[in-house]
Write an enzyme that holds these catalytic residues in place. Structure first.
Site, short mmCIF file in Angstrom:
data_model
loop_
_atom_site.label_atom_id
_atom_site.label_comp_id
_atom_site.label_asym_id
_atom_site.label_seq_id
_atom_site.Cartn_x
_atom_site.Cartn_y
_atom_site.Cartn_z
N LYS A 53 36.63 42.59 31.88
CA LYS A 53 36.96 41.38 31.08
C LYS A 53 36.03 40.29 31.24
O LYS A 53 35.66 39.51 30.25
CB LYS A 53 38.54 41.05 31.33
CG LYS A 53 39.46 42.19 30.64
CD LYS A 53 40.90 42.05 31.23
CE LYS A 53 41.63 43.24 30.61
NZ LYS A 53 43.02 43.13 30.97
N GLN A 97 46.62 39.70 35.21
CA GLN A 97 46.53 41.37 35.02
C GLN A 97 47.88 42.10 35.61
O GLN A 97 48.44 41.79 36.78
CB GLN A 97 45.30 41.56 36.11
CG GLN A 97 44.89 43.10 35.77
CD GLN A 97 44.52 43.71 34.59
OE1 GLN A 97 43.61 43.07 33.90
NE2 GLN A 97 45.02 44.71 34.22
N ASP A 120 46.96 37.60 25.93
CA ASP A 120 47.45 38.96 25.85
C ASP A 120 48.57 39.20 25.02
O ASP A 120 48.86 40.30 24.78
CB ASP A 120 48.01 39.48 27.32
CG ASP A 120 47.03 40.20 28.18
OD1 ASP A 120 46.12 40.69 27.68
OD2 ASP A 120 47.06 40.33 29.52
#
Ligand code: NDP
Length: 289
Positions: A53, A97, A120
């Site tokens: 990412k 994460q 997200d």
């Protein structure tokens, strides 16, 4: 023979578009978008995703930092870090994460993220925005699938889209996206309690497999000419590979490729799209700030 939907190529296209938009933004005198990635613990898979990412962000001109914390960090400390990022006007996107260590409640942390920075798209407000059909952040994997369909000129309007899997990260948000005005599919979601799953799958014009079981979808479950999207990522033993395994999807690719109209490979199908959508979301967060 099905047309192969090349996720790597489509992802590269989307990333190039984001890169150009970021360059335009910066040329107009605004700062580059900034993504804060929070990584807790030393799980190698999580570390590898996070590196990917960060690298992809840099390539398109999005600035990002990975804030790494020991697995022993307390939930309160992590919530405090999220609060600081929320209050930092220089931070456009926050990504924590997952999974987090067992002593930390994933949900509490996700719910603590400012919805305006929730790149997200896991916060309940983002999910609600999606369900109502308003514009907002896109759920990464489902939006990646939609992008693949659109750029392969696949008609979604009126199509029967059958999704196997009802997870919060793939099945459910994808069902909501496909239902949205503009995509206009008729959606059926299947799961482990579904009766006659093969019969329902056979009705699909667009069949999406998000189960997590190698070769679950067999040829008898696919209508000739259907579009088949394979989300699954499964490891199967393979002594011919140095690492001792290879990755396969949820779809029996070799058997279905001759009868489908379009199919995504694994790897190289849905997977590469996820990061591309994250970059789109981060740019959107910066532009809205
Ligand atoms: P989950 O385990 O959260 O969900 C799996 C779903 O499949 C559940 O809804 C489950 O039903 C259903 N299921 C399991 N067994 C059966 C069965 N025998 N018959 C019918 N339905 C069944 O998985 P995820 O959605 O997180 O992921 C699915 C797959 O996609 C995994 O392989 C994952 O690695 C991959 N993935 C890939 C991504 C990418 O970028 N390409 C991103 C995210 C995931 P029930 O709810 O009833 O238990």
């Amino acid at each position: 023979m099905a047309k192969l939907i090349d996720g790597k190529a489509v992802s590269a296209q989307v990333r190039e578009e984001v890169k150009q938009a970021v360059a335009q933004r910066v040329a107009s005198g605004k700062r580059a978008p900034y993504l804060a990635v929070v990584l807790v613990g030393d799980d190698p898979a999580s570390a590898s995703y996070v590196r990917g990412k960060a690298r992809a962000s840099t390539e398109v001109g999005i600035e990002s930092d990975t804030l790494t914390y020991d697995a022993s960090i307390s939930e309160a400390e992590l919530l405090d870090i999220v609060a600081k990022l929320n209050n930092d006007a220089g931070v456009d996107g926050i990504l924590v994460q997952l999974p987090l260590p067992d002593h930390i409640d994933d949900r509490k942390v996700i719910h603590a993220i400012d919805p305006a920075k929730d790149v997200d798209c896991f916060h309940p407000e983002s999910v609600g925005t999606l369900v109502i059909g308003l514009d907002g952040f896109q759920p990464a994997t489902p939006a990646g699938i939609v992008e693949l369909l659109k750029r392969s000129d696949i008609e979604t309007s009126g199509a029967h889209c059958v999704i196997i899997g009802r997870s919060n990260i793939v099945g459910k948000p994808l069902a909501n996206l496909m239902l949205k005005k503009g995509l206009d599919s008729t959606v059926t979601v299947c799961h482990s309690r579904t009766k006659d799953l093969p019969g329902i799958a056979r009705q699909a014009d667009i069949l999406v497999a998000a189960i997590g079981r190698a070769n679950f979808v067999t040829a008898d479950m696919v209508k000739p000419g259907a579009v088949v999207i394979d989300v699954g990522i499964n490891r199967v033993d393979d002594d011919t590979r140095e690492r001792g395994y290879r990755l396969v999807g949820d779809v029996d690719f070799d058997a279905i490729e001759p009868i489908a109209s379009h199919i995504t490979p694994v790897p190289g199908g849905v997977g590469p799209m996820t990061i591309a959508v994250l970059l789109q979301n981060t740019l959107m967060a910066a532009n809205r700030a």
